[in-house]
Design a protein around this motif. Structure first.
Motif, PDB file in Angstrom:
ATOM      1  N   GLU A 165       0.847  -1.186   0.000  1.00  0.00           N
ATOM      2  CA  GLU A 165       0.000   0.000   0.000  1.00  0.00           C
ATOM      3  C   GLU A 165       0.889   1.245   0.000  1.00  0.00           C
ATOM      4  O   GLU A 165       2.020   1.204   0.494  1.00  0.00           O
ATOM      5  N   PRO A 166       0.399   2.363  -0.505  1.00  0.00           N
ATOM      6  CA  PRO A 166       1.221   3.586  -0.541  1.00  0.00           C
ATOM      7  C   PRO A 166       1.420   4.242   0.816  1.00  0.00           C
ATOM      8  O   PRO A 166       2.315   5.071   0.984  1.00  0.00           O
ATOM      9  N   ILE A 167       0.561   3.914   1.796  1.00  0.00           N
ATOM     10  CA  ILE A 167       0.691   4.458   3.149  1.00  0.00           C
ATOM     11  C   ILE A 167       0.795   3.284   4.111  1.00  0.00           C
ATOM     12  O   ILE A 167      -0.089   2.415   4.130  1.00  0.00           O
ATOM     13  N   ALA A 168       1.873   3.237   4.869  1.00  0.00           N
ATOM     14  CA  ALA A 168       2.107   2.113   5.766  1.00  0.00           C
ATOM     15  C   ALA A 168       2.903   2.597   6.968  1.00  0.00           C
ATOM     16  O   ALA A 168       3.563   3.640   6.931  1.00  0.00           O
ATOM     17  N   MET A 169       2.836   1.832   8.055  1.00  0.00           N
ATOM     18  CA  MET A 169       3.642   2.116   9.233  1.00  0.00           C
ATOM     19  C   MET A 169       4.311   0.830   9.689  1.00  0.00           C
ATOM     20  O   MET A 169       3.834  -0.277   9.408  1.00  0.00           O
ATOM     21  N   VAL A 170       5.425   0.990  10.396  1.00  0.00           N
ATOM     22  CA  VAL A 170       6.071  -0.143  11.041  1.00  0.00           C
ATOM     23  C   VAL A 170       6.352   0.258  12.482  1.00  0.00           C
ATOM     24  O   VAL A 170       6.768   1.389  12.757  1.00  0.00           O
ATOM     25  N   VAL A 171       6.057  -0.649  13.389  1.00  0.00           N
ATOM     26  CA  VAL A 171       6.278  -0.437  14.815  1.00  0.00           C
ATOM     27  C   VAL A 171       7.294  -1.465  15.283  1.00  0.00           C
ATOM     28  O   VAL A 171       7.173  -2.654  14.975  1.00  0.00           O
ATOM     29  N   ALA A 172       8.306  -0.995  15.993  1.00  0.00           N
ATOM     30  CA  ALA A 172       9.348  -1.875  16.518  1.00  0.00           C
ATOM     31  C   ALA A 172       9.307  -1.827  18.041  1.00  0.00           C
ATOM     32  O   ALA A 172       9.359  -0.746  18.632  1.00  0.00           O
ATOM     33  N   ARG A 173       9.206  -2.996  18.662  1.00  0.00           N
ATOM     34  CA  ARG A 173       9.217  -3.092  20.121  1.00  0.00           C
ATOM     35  C   ARG A 173      10.430  -3.908  20.560  1.00  0.00           C
ATOM     36  O   ARG A 173      10.742  -4.942  19.966  1.00  0.00           O
ATOM     37  N   LEU A 174      11.082  -3.446  21.614  1.00  0.00           N
ATOM     38  CA  LEU A 174      12.220  -4.145  22.187  1.00  0.00           C
ATOM     39  C   LEU A 174      11.808  -4.647  23.567  1.00  0.00           C
ATOM     40  O   LEU A 174      11.338  -3.859  24.399  1.00  0.00           O
ATOM     41  N   SER A 175      11.960  -5.945  23.799  1.00  0.00           N
ATOM     42  CA  SER A 175      11.512  -6.546  25.054  1.00  0.00           C
ATOM     43  C   SER A 175      12.610  -7.389  25.678  1.00  0.00           C
ATOM     44  O   SER A 175      13.476  -7.930  24.981  1.00  0.00           O
ATOM     45  N   ALA A 176      12.543  -7.509  27.004  1.00  0.00           N
ATOM     46  CA  ALA A 176      13.370  -8.458  27.746  1.00  0.00           C
ATOM     47  C   ALA A 176      12.505  -9.681  28.026  1.00  0.00           C
ATOM     48  O   ALA A 176      11.467  -9.574  28.698  1.00  0.00           O
ATOM     49  N   VAL A 177      12.920 -10.824  27.489  1.00  0.00           N
ATOM     50  CA  VAL A 177      12.133 -12.055  27.601  1.00  0.00           C
ATOM     51  C   VAL A 177      12.734 -12.916  28.700  1.00  0.00           C
ATOM     52  O   VAL A 177      13.899 -13.332  28.616  1.00  0.00           O
ATOM     53  N   ALA A 178      11.951 -13.173  29.741  1.00  0.00           N
ATOM     54  CA  ALA A 178      12.415 -13.934  30.898  1.00  0.00           C
ATOM     55  C   ALA A 178      12.484 -15.423  30.573  1.00  0.00           C
ATOM     56  O   ALA A 178      11.890 -15.888  29.590  1.00  0.00           O
ATOM     57  N   PRO A 179      13.172 -16.196  31.401  1.00  0.00           N
ATOM     58  CA  PRO A 179      13.223 -17.645  31.176  1.00  0.00           C
ATOM     59  C   PRO A 179      11.849 -18.311  31.111  1.00  0.00           C
ATOM     60  O   PRO A 179      11.692 -19.330  30.435  1.00  0.00           O
ATOM     61  N   ASP A 180      10.851 -17.725  31.781  1.00  0.00           N
ATOM     62  CA  ASP A 180       9.510 -18.324  31.711  1.00  0.00           C
ATOM     63  C   ASP A 180       8.728 -17.876  30.480  1.00  0.00           C
ATOM     64  O   ASP A 180       7.570 -18.247  30.302  1.00  0.00           O
ATOM     65  N   GLY A 181       9.341 -17.056  29.616  1.00  0.00           N
ATOM     66  CA  GLY A 181       8.700 -16.621  28.378  1.00  0.00           C
ATOM     67  C   GLY A 181       7.990 -15.292  28.457  1.00  0.00           C
ATOM     68  O   GLY A 181       7.624 -14.726  27.417  1.00  0.00           O
ATOM     69  N   SER A 182       7.777 -14.749  29.659  1.00  0.00           N
ATOM     70  CA  SER A 182       7.116 -13.448  29.769  1.00  0.00           C
ATOM     71  C   SER A 182       8.010 -12.368  29.184  1.00  0.00           C
ATOM     72  O   SER A 182       9.237 -12.441  29.257  1.00  0.00           O
ATOM     73  N   ALA A 183       7.390 -11.358  28.592  1.00  0.00           N
ATOM     74  CA  ALA A 183       8.133 -10.337  27.851  1.00  0.00           C
ATOM     75  C   ALA A 183       7.773  -8.944  28.368  1.00  0.00           C
ATOM     76  O   ALA A 183       6.602  -8.555  28.355  1.00  0.00           O
TER      77      ALA A 183
END
Length: 670
Positions: free
Chosen positions: A428-446
């Motif tokens: 599409e001619p108009i688009a967005m991208v979002v970037a998230r940076l997370s710390a992922v724990a050993p139990d998988g929570s982010a």
């Protein structure tokens, strides 16, 4: 917070002081100053939030404290707010700044002032102090600012990376209510109604103006100090918090100003550091007094010793929408940008964030995110009114492209601004991208630790954005919010990419499928090597004067709910904030406010997104009562934003004014 009751100077308070302006209008002020006859420097805080009642508790904590150390503290309500004359019609206008210069000149020429002044403030007050400093009024010798920005377009609640933030509507609700509050008849007398009518008749939903300026134009350049940092010539003490939306500006000021300057970023939400939450709060007012002593009294103290920048480096923690405490440690940098950090590139491979220096096999990945990605994003700026922080990011990652490192074998400290370099293609001619940076724990929570977004039509800047050519490949750069984060052994670093982030940011006018070429994409992290014997930083315990007494008449409420009707596939995020009702016994005034924000959508229909706010405010004393109800509703089509708003004002039970607005505002590559 430790309550301080004894100060070096005995002080007294002057209420309902009228400060004349050059056009004949007057602003309302409250002044705390020493009882001695000796002139002292003066500190001005200049905001539109009613010094007589709604900021009175906060004001009572820090202004008497500073005054008790030998200063005159002058708390001024802007034109059109509190008991000041006129109407408040938009933020940071030329008139507002001219008024501030009039105030400083008046203060500097009072017999109790040495002729030297400073300005301080948080949020609007921080903006005002920085903007006025760039105008270089003669008496202004230093400023102290918290939770502010130097860039009104690129780093405020309006737009981010050229993407429209929903806080345009949320914060419009705040200022729509602020600008239509009545003055107090006990102060201004019989003309209170005439003054209120002037405000009501000049009122409008400010979001109309903000939506009409979708690119970086002169409207946003005005009062953006980033346009010309060299205009600021006085010393600057700047602070913010990682949970706030304004932390980036502290680092930019330190990098670009050429004046004595210091910066502090703690774990806090949108609040002063001595009242900071999440903890730990700091002994901020002690530092502020030292700052004024050095720059307004020429005291040869050590306020400039130690690091230029103090940062609360946060340790990994489980994701939550509210924290009482953020674990971590203070670190310091003698200069900023820091010569100690190393920009380190992590190449992307399909679903993997690879080791620096590696050359992984490439591959193309596609993503078209569902609209519910963003429902766990929290507020653009946390106000310390839980639960407004981002929750577990696994809720979002299911609708995103996810890239993980291997489990870390040693701790990594990331300090500064991450940058994402992407090779992308859109359909599409108009688009967005979002970037998230997370710390992922050993139990998988982010736990989200940073994020950024880019309207891809703004890939070459926000002055003259251009549409994408579907199917064409582009090299783009996405800047993420600064952070100071320790990723612990056993954790993974996660980068997640999505094509929408509602309701934090408005989605593009049509659903977008984005293709990412991993072979030419990488994430740059500023890594700070750990240093043995890191110098200790201590601010002491938070302290302030005794807060003024108020009485709670009804329980305050802070509520955040996310709901989905499975049958109709309709979704709603509802945020409720209110003080219940509060009594100010010293002025026999009761005040109540309640705000409701609603963000809704249906399925993946981008034309169904809608943002609404309703504020109700009531002021009462005896048989006098004034009430306002302000409502704003923004929806969209593929080509337009649709604005509907109304204002009702009641004098007792009498409907004094009702106004309605309807407007269609063309979408311009948003």
């Amino acid at each position: 917070m430790k309550v301080t009751t004894e100060f070096p100077k005995e002080i007294f308070e002057q209420r309902d002081v009228r400060i004349p302006l050059t056009d004949g209008s007057e602003l309302s002020a409250r002044i705390w100053r020493p009882t001695s006859k000796e002139p002292v420097p003066a500190i001005v805080e200049y905001i539109p939030y009613r010094q007589r009642d709604l900021t009175a508790v906060r004001d009572s904590i820090h202004h008497p404290y500073i005054a008790g150390h030998g200063y005159a503290c002058v708390r001024v309500d802007l034109r059109g707010s509190g008991d000041s004359d006129g109407a408040l019609v938009d933020e940071y206008l030329e008139q507002e700044q001219q008024d501030a210069e009039d105030v400083l000149e008046w203060v500097a020429h009072q017999p109790w002032c040495t002729g030297r002044t400073g300005m301080m403030g948080i949020s609007w007050g921080g903006f005002a102090a920085l903007q006025v400093a760039a105008r270089r009024p003669e008496s202004l010798g230093a400023i102290v600012i918290s939770s502010f920005t130097d860039d009104r377009y690129g780093d405020d609640f309006h737009y981010k990376g050229g993407c429209l933030l929903s806080d345009n509507v949320g914060e419009n609700g705040t200022v729509f209510a602020v600008s239509t509050r009545p003055p107090d008849p006990e102060v201004v007398g019989e003309r209170w109604r005439e003054m209120w009518l002037e405000r009501l008749d000049g009122a409008k939903p400010w979001v109309s103006e903000w939506l009409s300026h979708q690119h970086r134009d002169d409207y946003w350049r005005h009062a953006s100090v980033s346009e010309q940092y060299e205009d600021v010539r006085c010393p600057v003490l700047a602070s913010s918090g990682w949970a706030d939306g304004y932390s980036n500006a502290v680092l930019r000021l330190l990098a670009h100003l050429d004046v004595p300057r210091k910066g502090i970023i703690g774990p806090w939400a949108h609040t002063y550091p001595h009242l900071g939450t999440p903890a730990p709060a700091i002994g901020y007012l002690q530092l502020v007094v030292q700052w004024w002593d050095r720059w307004l009294k020429d005291v040869d103290n050590d306020v400039m010793a130690g690091p230029m920048l103090s940062l609360w480096a946060q340790d990994a923690i489980e994701p939550a929408t509210a924290y009482d405490v953020r674990p971590g440690r203070w670190i310091g940098e003698l200069t900023w940008p820091s010569p100690r950090t190393r920009d380190t590139d992590f190449p992307l491979a399909p679903h993997v964030l690879c080791e620096p220096g590696s050359t992984p096999p490439g591959g193309d990945l596609t993503i078209q995110s569902p609209l519910w990605v963003g429902a766990a994003a929290g507020k653009w700026a946390s106000y310390g009114a839980p639960p407004d922080l981002p929750g577990d990011q696994r809720l979002e990652d299911g609708g995103a492209l996810v890239f993980d490192t291997e489990e870390l074998t040693e701790a990594i400290d990331v300090v500064g601004f991450p940058t994402l370099h992407l090779q992308v293609e859109a359909d599409e001619p108009i688009a967005m991208v979002v970037a998230r940076l997370s710390a992922v724990a050993p139990d998988g929570s982010a736990t989200r630790v940073s994020y950024g977004m880019l309207n891809l039509t703004h890939r070459d800047g926000s002055v003259n954005p251009t549409p994408l050519t579907p199917g064409r490949t582009y090299e783009v750069r996405v800047g993420l919010n600064a952070l100071a984060e320790r990723f612990l052994p056993g954790y993974r670093i996660r980068l997640a990419l999505s094509t929408s982030y509602w309701p934090l940011a408005w989605p593009p006018p049509r659903p977008v499928r984005l293709t990412v070429s991993t072979a030419n994409s990488f994430l740059t992290l500023p890594i700070r090597p750990e240093r043995e014997n890191e110098p200790g930083i201590s601010f002491g315990a938070p302290a302030g004067a005794a807060p003024m007494r108020t009485e709670s008449l009804r329980t305050p409420e802070n509520r955040w709910t996310v709901t989905r009707d499975v049958g109709s596939d309709t979704h709603e995020v509802t945020i409720v904030k209110g003080n219940g009702a509060e009594r100010f016994p010293d002025i026999t005034l009761d005040a109540a406010h309640r705000a409701v924000e609603r963000y809704t959508w249906t399925g993946n229909d981008v034309a169904s997104v809608r943002a609404q706010t309703t504020w109700t405010e009531v002021f009462e004393r005896g048989d006098w009562s004034a009430r306002t109800v302000t409502h704003t509703d923004v929806s969209c089509t593929e080509s337009n934003f649709l604005l509907r708003a109304h204002l009702e004002a009641f004098d007792g039970e009498e409907l004094l004014r009702r106004y309605e607005w309807q407007e269609e505002i063309p979408r311009r590559l948003v």
